[in-house]
Design a protein around this motif. Sequence first.
Motif, PDB file in Angstrom:
ATOM      1  N   ILE A   1       0.846  -1.201   0.000  1.00  0.00           N
ATOM      2  CA  ILE A   1       0.000   0.000   0.000  1.00  0.00           C
ATOM      3  C   ILE A   1       0.879   1.247   0.000  1.00  0.00           C
ATOM      4  O   ILE A   1       0.662   2.187  -0.793  1.00  0.00           O
ATOM      5  CB  ILE A   1      -0.934  -0.010   1.224  1.00  0.00           C
TER       6      ILE A   1
ATOM      7  N   VAL B   1      -5.300  -4.042  -3.865  1.00  0.00           N
ATOM      8  CA  VAL B   1      -5.392  -2.779  -4.597  1.00  0.00           C
ATOM      9  C   VAL B   1      -6.784  -2.174  -4.494  1.00  0.00           C
ATOM     10  O   VAL B   1      -6.956  -1.042  -4.036  1.00  0.00           O
ATOM     11  CB  VAL B   1      -4.997  -2.972  -6.087  1.00  0.00           C
TER      12      VAL B   1
ATOM     13  N   TYR C   1      -5.787  -0.512  -0.672  1.00  0.00           N
ATOM     14  CA  TYR C   1      -5.052   0.655  -1.160  1.00  0.00           C
ATOM     15  C   TYR C   1      -5.975   1.839  -1.432  1.00  0.00           C
ATOM     16  O   TYR C   1      -5.675   2.985  -1.056  1.00  0.00           O
ATOM     17  CB  TYR C   1      -4.265   0.296  -2.423  1.00  0.00           C
TER      18      TYR C   1
END
Length: 576
Positions: free
Chosen positions: A223, A262, A266
């Motif tokens: 991240i 993701v 993230y």
Amino acid sequence: MATFRSVFPLPHIPDDLTIPQFILDSQHPSRPLRPYTTPWLIEDHTGRPFGHSELSHRTFGLANALSLKWGIKRHDIVCIFSPNNIDYATTIWAVHRLGGIITPANPGYMVEELVHQLHATKAALLVIHPTFLDTAHKAAQIAGLPNDRIILIEDPPYSETTSKHTSINNLVDFGSNAPQNFIEARLKPGEARTTLAFLSFSSGTTGKPKAVAIPHYSVIANIIQMATHYKINDKSWKEKRMIPGDVAIAVLPFFHIYGLVVNLHYLLFCGMSVVVVPKFNFPVFLESLVRHRITHLYIVPPQVVLMCKHPDMKKYNLSHIKFCMSGAAPLSGELMEQLHKVLPNATIGQGYGLTETCTTVAMIPPTQKIATIGSAGQLIPGIIAKVVKVDGSLAVEGEQGELVVTGPSMALGYLNNETATRETFVDGWVRTGDEVIIKNGEVYVVDRLKEIMKVRGFQVAPAELEGHLLMHPDVVDACVISIPDEYSGELPMAYIVLSEAARKRISGNQDASLKLKAVLEKHVADVKVAYKRLAGGVEFIDAIPKNPSGKMLRRVLRDQARKLKVTRTESIRARL
């Protein structure tokens, strides 16, 4: 040049936090401040927003209930067998609060595949979507998991079967109204590097799916690596790709490492709102893009194909989309150019990563509007790469060889599989099995050295399908290879050597031959998830080509299959 790396330094990566402590409880210097009014998650079909306080409340309530009812504690493993759901995140964070480990399973799995994952991980609980209760019951019974350890991730319509299982909503209510029964896992400095967060399944370079051991530190590191790459909290950087208040759509499954790290973690770190979509349906997906004013798309090549070619695209104005990244499989330059016409205001590029690297290794550079054609992206900060040629020497820039990488996000290895771990994880480096060229810091994937194929972004291990085909009485040998497909990227195709009896049975009888091919395709389809089925077809062959040591020469059959496809295409065109 022996190694390649990003020129941007990484900030400090905390190694004493769990993922929920990092995401829910702390404010890292590389993280932008999220306005209080900006939702974290949004339920697609209802539009209901979920903010920090509600998600934290649900996480605590569920953690407390899991502790009270089943005694879930450090090192216990919980399997999630569900499509995307708001409480997918809640379940992950609740288990992590207790020091437990999550193993995400593909909800499309058949019984045999789910049993494999439950056995391999020794899961103590199974959190499922009610739609898959029948599969879960059968798999749990075989794996020796009692029915009272199956939890429903959402409230189902009442039935005699569903009434025997509690739901996440019920557990949140129960845990929130009961005295706290657990002490949250607190890590000493350095412990996040080895404390497991996920057991995510990957086929690696060969063989059946294996549990990749991913610690909390790897997810947190990746991240921060992505945030540093895109300078999301750099006050001097004006062209920010992600800002608080942007809205992304989570249509990629959270059980896949791309969606998990993701799409979910993230993007939340970036201060964005994430619209949670349970199942991909293209016309509905388009409506969601417009209804939620989506700004960021993280998708895979088959979805790009639809966006470029589906007639429904003409009905929608998608000018609000400002960023689109494709990953999980290579995207052709032609598709990239077509996508730019469809999304004229969007930055368009690719990313590259593996489960074994805890996702991202490379992404479209922050300075590019349209990615370099053929590039899988620029190495992100913290990643060190080398390209190893066939003779074992290191390639210089522009030379071809196998990509081998290291960095702070690498997984620890494969659970209880020392042989496979030694093959892929070598002295802190991960062998990707992909043949690449690195030029100007960007990675160009040339070919796949490993046997694993990618079908719609999902890994398919030929050995798994071959093993099942060999169980059929008419099959004495089998080799599964991939053939190119515009929509799926690759499709599994089987070359099969028949038994003597089967050969005699179909000799000179085309109808019998076609029927047997259909039987063998069904033999796989009956027990495998849809993307593992033999959509590329079945061909009978006298013998599988092998080298002197007995290893199958897949490349020979792959080349033969491609010629066969060309011949068939030309024959069809001649008849038109």
